[in-house]
Write a protein that holds these residues in place. Structure first.
Motif, PDB file in Angstrom:
ATOM      1  N   ILE A  27       0.873  -1.174   0.000  1.00  0.00           N
ATOM      2  CA  ILE A  27       0.000   0.000   0.000  1.00  0.00           C
ATOM      3  C   ILE A  27       0.907   1.220   0.000  1.00  0.00           C
ATOM      4  CG2 ILE A  27      -1.745   1.273   1.328  1.00  0.00           C
ATOM      5  CD1 ILE A  27      -2.500  -1.646   2.439  1.00  0.00           C
ATOM      6  N   TYR A  28       0.802   2.031  -1.060  1.00  0.00           N
ATOM      7  CA  TYR A  28       1.656   3.216  -1.158  1.00  0.00           C
ATOM      8  C   TYR A  28       1.030   4.366  -0.373  1.00  0.00           C
ATOM      9  CZ  TYR A  28       4.231   0.938  -4.962  1.00  0.00           C
ATOM     10  OH  TYR A  28       4.999   0.081  -5.699  1.00  0.00           O
ATOM     11  N   ALA A  29       1.879   5.132   0.270  1.00  0.00           N
ATOM     12  CA  ALA A  29       1.395   6.305   1.015  1.00  0.00           C
ATOM     13  C   ALA A  29       0.765   7.287   0.035  1.00  0.00           C
ATOM     14  CB  ALA A  29       2.572   6.965   1.732  1.00  0.00           C
ATOM     15  N   PRO A  36      -4.081   6.616   0.975  1.00  0.00           N
ATOM     16  CA  PRO A  36      -3.115   5.578   0.597  1.00  0.00           C
ATOM     17  C   PRO A  36      -3.655   4.761  -0.571  1.00  0.00           C
ATOM     18  CG  PRO A  36      -3.514   5.559   2.957  1.00  0.00           C
ATOM     19  CD  PRO A  36      -4.511   6.508   2.365  1.00  0.00           C
ATOM     20  N   PHE A  37      -2.734   4.242  -1.379  1.00  0.00           N
ATOM     21  CA  PHE A  37      -3.137   3.507  -2.586  1.00  0.00           C
ATOM     22  C   PHE A  37      -2.755   2.040  -2.457  1.00  0.00           C
ATOM     23  CE2 PHE A  37      -2.513   1.943  -6.907  1.00  0.00           C
ATOM     24  CZ  PHE A  37      -3.760   2.238  -7.442  1.00  0.00           C
ATOM     25  N   HIS A  38      -3.765   1.180  -2.503  1.00  0.00           N
ATOM     26  CA  HIS A  38      -3.547  -0.265  -2.370  1.00  0.00           C
ATOM     27  C   HIS A  38      -3.182  -0.814  -3.755  1.00  0.00           C
ATOM     28  CE1 HIS A  38      -5.250  -4.384  -0.854  1.00  0.00           C
ATOM     29  NE2 HIS A  38      -4.035  -4.472  -1.363  1.00  0.00           N
ATOM     30  N   ALA A  39      -1.892  -1.081  -3.989  1.00  0.00           N
ATOM     31  CA  ALA A  39      -1.414  -1.467  -5.325  1.00  0.00           C
ATOM     32  C   ALA A  39      -1.331  -2.974  -5.527  1.00  0.00           C
ATOM     33  CB  ALA A  39      -0.042  -0.847  -5.571  1.00  0.00           C
ATOM     34  N   LEU A  40      -1.148  -3.720  -4.442  1.00  0.00           N
ATOM     35  CA  LEU A  40      -0.863  -5.157  -4.623  1.00  0.00           C
ATOM     36  C   LEU A  40      -1.443  -5.981  -3.489  1.00  0.00           C
ATOM     37  CD1 LEU A  40       0.882  -7.393  -6.148  1.00  0.00           C
ATOM     38  CD2 LEU A  40       2.648  -6.921  -4.443  1.00  0.00           C
ATOM     39  N   PRO A  58      -3.179  -7.054 -16.223  1.00  0.00           N
ATOM     40  CA  PRO A  58      -3.498  -5.799 -16.883  1.00  0.00           C
ATOM     41  C   PRO A  58      -2.510  -4.694 -16.508  1.00  0.00           C
ATOM     42  CG  PRO A  58      -5.343  -6.553 -15.522  1.00  0.00           C
ATOM     43  CD  PRO A  58      -4.219  -7.498 -15.291  1.00  0.00           C
ATOM     44  N   SER A  59      -2.441  -3.708 -17.357  1.00  0.00           N
ATOM     45  CA  SER A  59      -1.554  -2.580 -17.102  1.00  0.00           C
ATOM     46  C   SER A  59      -1.868  -1.951 -15.740  1.00  0.00           C
ATOM     47  CB  SER A  59      -1.750  -1.560 -18.238  1.00  0.00           C
ATOM     48  OG  SER A  59      -0.830  -0.548 -18.084  1.00  0.00           O
ATOM     49  N   GLY A  60      -0.844  -1.709 -14.969  1.00  0.00           N
ATOM     50  CA  GLY A  60      -1.013  -1.031 -13.687  1.00  0.00           C
ATOM     51  C   GLY A  60      -1.535  -1.909 -12.566  1.00  0.00           C
ATOM     52  N   CYS A  61      -1.520  -3.246 -12.759  1.00  0.00           N
ATOM     53  CA  CYS A  61      -2.136  -4.112 -11.736  1.00  0.00           C
ATOM     54  C   CYS A  61      -1.189  -4.403 -10.571  1.00  0.00           C
ATOM     55  CB  CYS A  61      -2.625  -5.421 -12.357  1.00  0.00           C
ATOM     56  SG  CYS A  61      -1.307  -6.599 -12.736  1.00  0.00           S
ATOM     57  N   GLY A  62       0.081  -4.020 -10.716  1.00  0.00           N
ATOM     58  CA  GLY A  62       1.013  -4.233  -9.600  1.00  0.00           C
ATOM     59  C   GLY A  62       2.118  -5.229  -9.897  1.00  0.00           C
ATOM     60  N   LYS A  63       2.347  -5.532 -11.162  1.00  0.00           N
ATOM     61  CA  LYS A  63       3.373  -6.537 -11.525  1.00  0.00           C
ATOM     62  C   LYS A  63       4.775  -6.072 -11.118  1.00  0.00           C
ATOM     63  CE  LYS A  63       2.118  -6.402 -15.893  1.00  0.00           C
ATOM     64  NZ  LYS A  63       0.993  -5.456 -15.753  1.00  0.00           N
ATOM     65  N   SER A  64       5.100  -4.817 -11.466  1.00  0.00           N
ATOM     66  CA  SER A  64       6.443  -4.319 -11.105  1.00  0.00           C
ATOM     67  C   SER A  64       6.579  -4.209  -9.591  1.00  0.00           C
ATOM     68  CB  SER A  64       6.700  -2.948 -11.736  1.00  0.00           C
ATOM     69  OG  SER A  64       6.721  -3.064 -13.123  1.00  0.00           O
ATOM     70  N   THR A  65       5.489  -3.830  -8.949  1.00  0.00           N
ATOM     71  CA  THR A  65       5.517  -3.748  -7.485  1.00  0.00           C
ATOM     72  C   THR A  65       5.821  -5.125  -6.902  1.00  0.00           C
ATOM     73  OG1 THR A  65       3.930  -1.919  -7.528  1.00  0.00           O
ATOM     74  CG2 THR A  65       4.116  -3.145  -5.458  1.00  0.00           C
ATOM     75  N   LEU A  66       5.181  -6.153  -7.458  1.00  0.00           N
ATOM     76  CA  LEU A  66       5.425  -7.530  -7.007  1.00  0.00           C
ATOM     77  C   LEU A  66       6.896  -7.899  -7.163  1.00  0.00           C
ATOM     78  CD1 LEU A  66       4.162 -10.477  -6.375  1.00  0.00           C
ATOM     79  CD2 LEU A  66       4.273 -10.776  -8.844  1.00  0.00           C
ATOM     80  N   THR A 210       5.739  -9.891 -18.170  1.00  0.00           N
ATOM     81  CA  THR A 210       5.587  -9.577 -19.589  1.00  0.00           C
ATOM     82  C   THR A 210       4.158  -9.160 -19.894  1.00  0.00           C
ATOM     83  OG1 THR A 210       5.747 -10.458 -21.839  1.00  0.00           O
ATOM     84  CG2 THR A 210       5.234 -12.050 -20.122  1.00  0.00           C
ATOM     85  N   HIS A 211       4.029  -8.294 -20.894  1.00  0.00           N
ATOM     86  CA  HIS A 211       2.696  -7.946 -21.392  1.00  0.00           C
ATOM     87  C   HIS A 211       2.276  -8.896 -22.507  1.00  0.00           C
ATOM     88  CE1 HIS A 211       3.374  -3.868 -19.569  1.00  0.00           C
ATOM     89  NE2 HIS A 211       2.171  -4.176 -19.161  1.00  0.00           N
ATOM     90  N   SER A 212       3.207  -9.730 -22.959  1.00  0.00           N
ATOM     91  CA  SER A 212       2.924 -10.586 -24.109  1.00  0.00           C
ATOM     92  C   SER A 212       2.452 -11.966 -23.651  1.00  0.00           C
ATOM     93  CB  SER A 212       4.184 -10.717 -24.974  1.00  0.00           C
ATOM     94  OG  SER A 212       4.043 -11.817 -25.844  1.00  0.00           O
TER      95      SER A 212
HETATM   96  N1  LIG Z   1       5.748   4.805  -5.617  1.00  0.00           N
HETATM   97  C1  LIG Z   1       4.425   4.755  -5.875  1.00  0.00           C
HETATM   98  N2  LIG Z   1       3.574   5.563  -5.222  1.00  0.00           N
HETATM   99  C2  LIG Z   1       2.251   5.510  -5.452  1.00  0.00           C
HETATM  100  N3  LIG Z   1       1.657   4.682  -6.358  1.00  0.00           N
HETATM  101  C3  LIG Z   1       2.469   3.857  -7.041  1.00  0.00           C
HETATM  102  C4  LIG Z   1       3.892   3.848  -6.852  1.00  0.00           C
HETATM  103  N4  LIG Z   1       4.425   2.921  -7.681  1.00  0.00           N
HETATM  104  C5  LIG Z   1       3.396   2.376  -8.363  1.00  0.00           C
HETATM  105  N5  LIG Z   1       2.232   2.939  -7.982  1.00  0.00           N
HETATM  106  C6  LIG Z   1       0.885   2.594  -8.472  1.00  0.00           C
HETATM  107  O1  LIG Z   1       0.662   1.219  -8.155  1.00  0.00           O
HETATM  108  C7  LIG Z   1      -0.038   0.582  -9.206  1.00  0.00           C
HETATM  109  C8  LIG Z   1       0.755  -0.614  -9.665  1.00  0.00           C
HETATM  110  O2  LIG Z   1       1.947  -0.151 -10.316  1.00  0.00           O
HETATM  111  P1  LIG Z   1       2.959  -1.152 -11.006  1.00  0.00           P
HETATM  112  O3  LIG Z   1       3.976  -0.336 -11.710  1.00  0.00           O
HETATM  113  O4  LIG Z   1       3.413  -2.130 -10.005  1.00  0.00           O
HETATM  114  O5  LIG Z   1       1.991  -1.870 -12.047  1.00  0.00           O
HETATM  115  P2  LIG Z   1       2.364  -2.735 -13.345  1.00  0.00           P
HETATM  116  O6  LIG Z   1       1.373  -3.832 -13.396  1.00  0.00           O
HETATM  117  O7  LIG Z   1       3.787  -3.099 -13.334  1.00  0.00           O
HETATM  118  O8  LIG Z   1       2.095  -1.665 -14.488  1.00  0.00           O
HETATM  119  P3  LIG Z   1       2.440  -1.758 -16.059  1.00  0.00           P
HETATM  120  O9  LIG Z   1       1.764  -2.978 -16.576  1.00  0.00           O
HETATM  121  O10 LIG Z   1       1.810  -0.522 -16.627  1.00  0.00           O
HETATM  122  O11 LIG Z   1       3.927  -1.787 -16.187  1.00  0.00           O
HETATM  123  C9  LIG Z   1      -0.245   1.630 -10.303  1.00  0.00           C
HETATM  124  O12 LIG Z   1      -1.545   2.158 -10.180  1.00  0.00           O
HETATM  125  C10 LIG Z   1       0.794   2.677  -9.988  1.00  0.00           C
HETATM  126  O13 LIG Z   1       0.343   3.958 -10.392  1.00  0.00           O
END
Ligand SMILES: Nc1ncnc2c1ncn2[C@@H]1O[C@H](COP(=O)(O)OP(=O)(O)OP(=O)(O)O)[C@@H](O)[C@H]1O
Length: 278
Positions: A27-29, A36-40, A58-66, A210-212
């Motif tokens: 959860i990002y501050a 706060p933003f619940h990302a993952l 899907p795009s923005g679902c939290g993959k990079s965060t994971l 991957t997106h593919s």
């Molecule tokens: N440092 C941060 N502070 C606040 N929100 C963040 C931060 N980093 C990522 N997010 C948000 O968390 C969510 C997940 O981001 P993340 O980059 O993990 O997704 P993703 O699945 O890798 O995206 P993509 O497919 O577009 O690469 C997004 O809505 C992003 O805007």
């Protein structure tokens, strides 16, 4: 060419858990007065030693965060993360290498020094580094460019330099965050085959974001399909391919079945993600 064993992992069996997440959330501050933003998550995942695991979602679902949480680059808000049984906290564990989508070459270093960078930081002896770098550059088809600078290379070659740099530290776990995303389709296919060769040669565990869908199905032993944000695993699919797979595997009738299955799971989540953005 002398074959240099890239890594040795003792006592590994295919069923050994290499990295594990248990009930992990991130959860990002909130910024500038926003909540706060619940990302993952919550997500739980066992990466088996030596497997090739891909994550699609899907795009923005939290993959990079994971991936960042597994790498120790981003702290979990709750839950636990372990690598080889030890908790992951605040830094990338020894034995883990990461390759990002962005070109992470250092423009002021030639290919040799770029590839040597991580191993030098880890304090590996210079003669050992030379052996590893020569092997990695030959493996990645970069031998003729050993003393070239990144500006003299194509995007695909620069990405190969980054993969060579990761190889040189002899990772036991490779985390790849959409490393071929900026490349054209043909280069991407070739890089996928190179990743399979690298995975077979090193015995490392690989987690690829991957997106593919095609790439995930072709390369992986298992595919984790994530929901829209906050990302959770909605299903994990076993492909059942042999270790010797390559791009011809796409001709197998099961390839179409598997891609259809992944897309069937993803479609609704991708629509939700689009809706969240509008
Ligand atoms: N440092 C941060 N502070 C606040 N929100 C963040 C931060 N980093 C990522 N997010 C948000 O968390 C969510 C997940 O981001 P993340 O980059 O993990 O997704 P993703 O699945 O890798 O995206 P993509 O497919 O577009 O690469 C997004 O809505 C992003 O805007």
């Amino acid at each position: 060419m002398k074959r240099v064993p890239l890594m040795v992992v003792p006592d590994r069996t295919p069923s050994t858990i290499h990295a594990a997440l248990t009930d992990v959330t991130r959860i990002y501050a909130g910024q500038k007065g926003k909540p706060p933003f619940h990302a993952l998550g919550p997500v739980s995942l066992d990466l088996q030693a030596g497997e090739f695991f891909s994550v699609v979602g899907p795009s923005g679902c939290g993959k990079s965060t994971l991936l960042d949480v597994i790498a120790g680059l981003n702290a979990a808000s709750s839950g636990t993360v372990t690598f080889e049984g030890a908790p992951v906290r605040d830094k990338v564990p020894e034995g883990v290498a990461i390759v990002f989508q962005e070109d992470a070459t250092f423009p002021w270093l030639d290919v040799y020094d770029n590839a040597a960078f991580g191993a030098r930081r880890a304090g590996v002896a210079e003669n050992e580094i030379r052996e590893r770098v020569e092997h990695a550059l030959a493996f990645m088809g970069l031998k003729a460019f050993t003393h070239a600078y990144p500006a003299q290379l194509s995007g695909g070659m620069r990405q190969r330099v980054c993969i060579a740099r990761a190889m040189v530290v002899r990772p036991r776990l490779m985390l790849l965050d959409e490393p071929f995303g900026a490349l054209d389709q043909q280069t991407r296919l070739l890089m996928g085959e190179e990743m399979l060769n690298l995975w077979r040669e090193t015995g490392a565990t690989v987690m690829l974001i991957t997106h593919s869908i095609d790439e995930a199905v072709l390369l992986s032993d298992r595919i984790g399909v994530m929901s829209s944000c906050p990302g959770r695993f909605i299903e994990t699919i076993h492909t059942g391919w042999s270790r010797q797979r390559d791009s011809n595997t796409a001709l197998d009738p099961r390839f179409g079945e598997l891609t259809a299955k992944v897309w069937g799971l993803l479609r609704g989540e991708a629509l939700k993600a689009l809706g969240n953005q509008s």
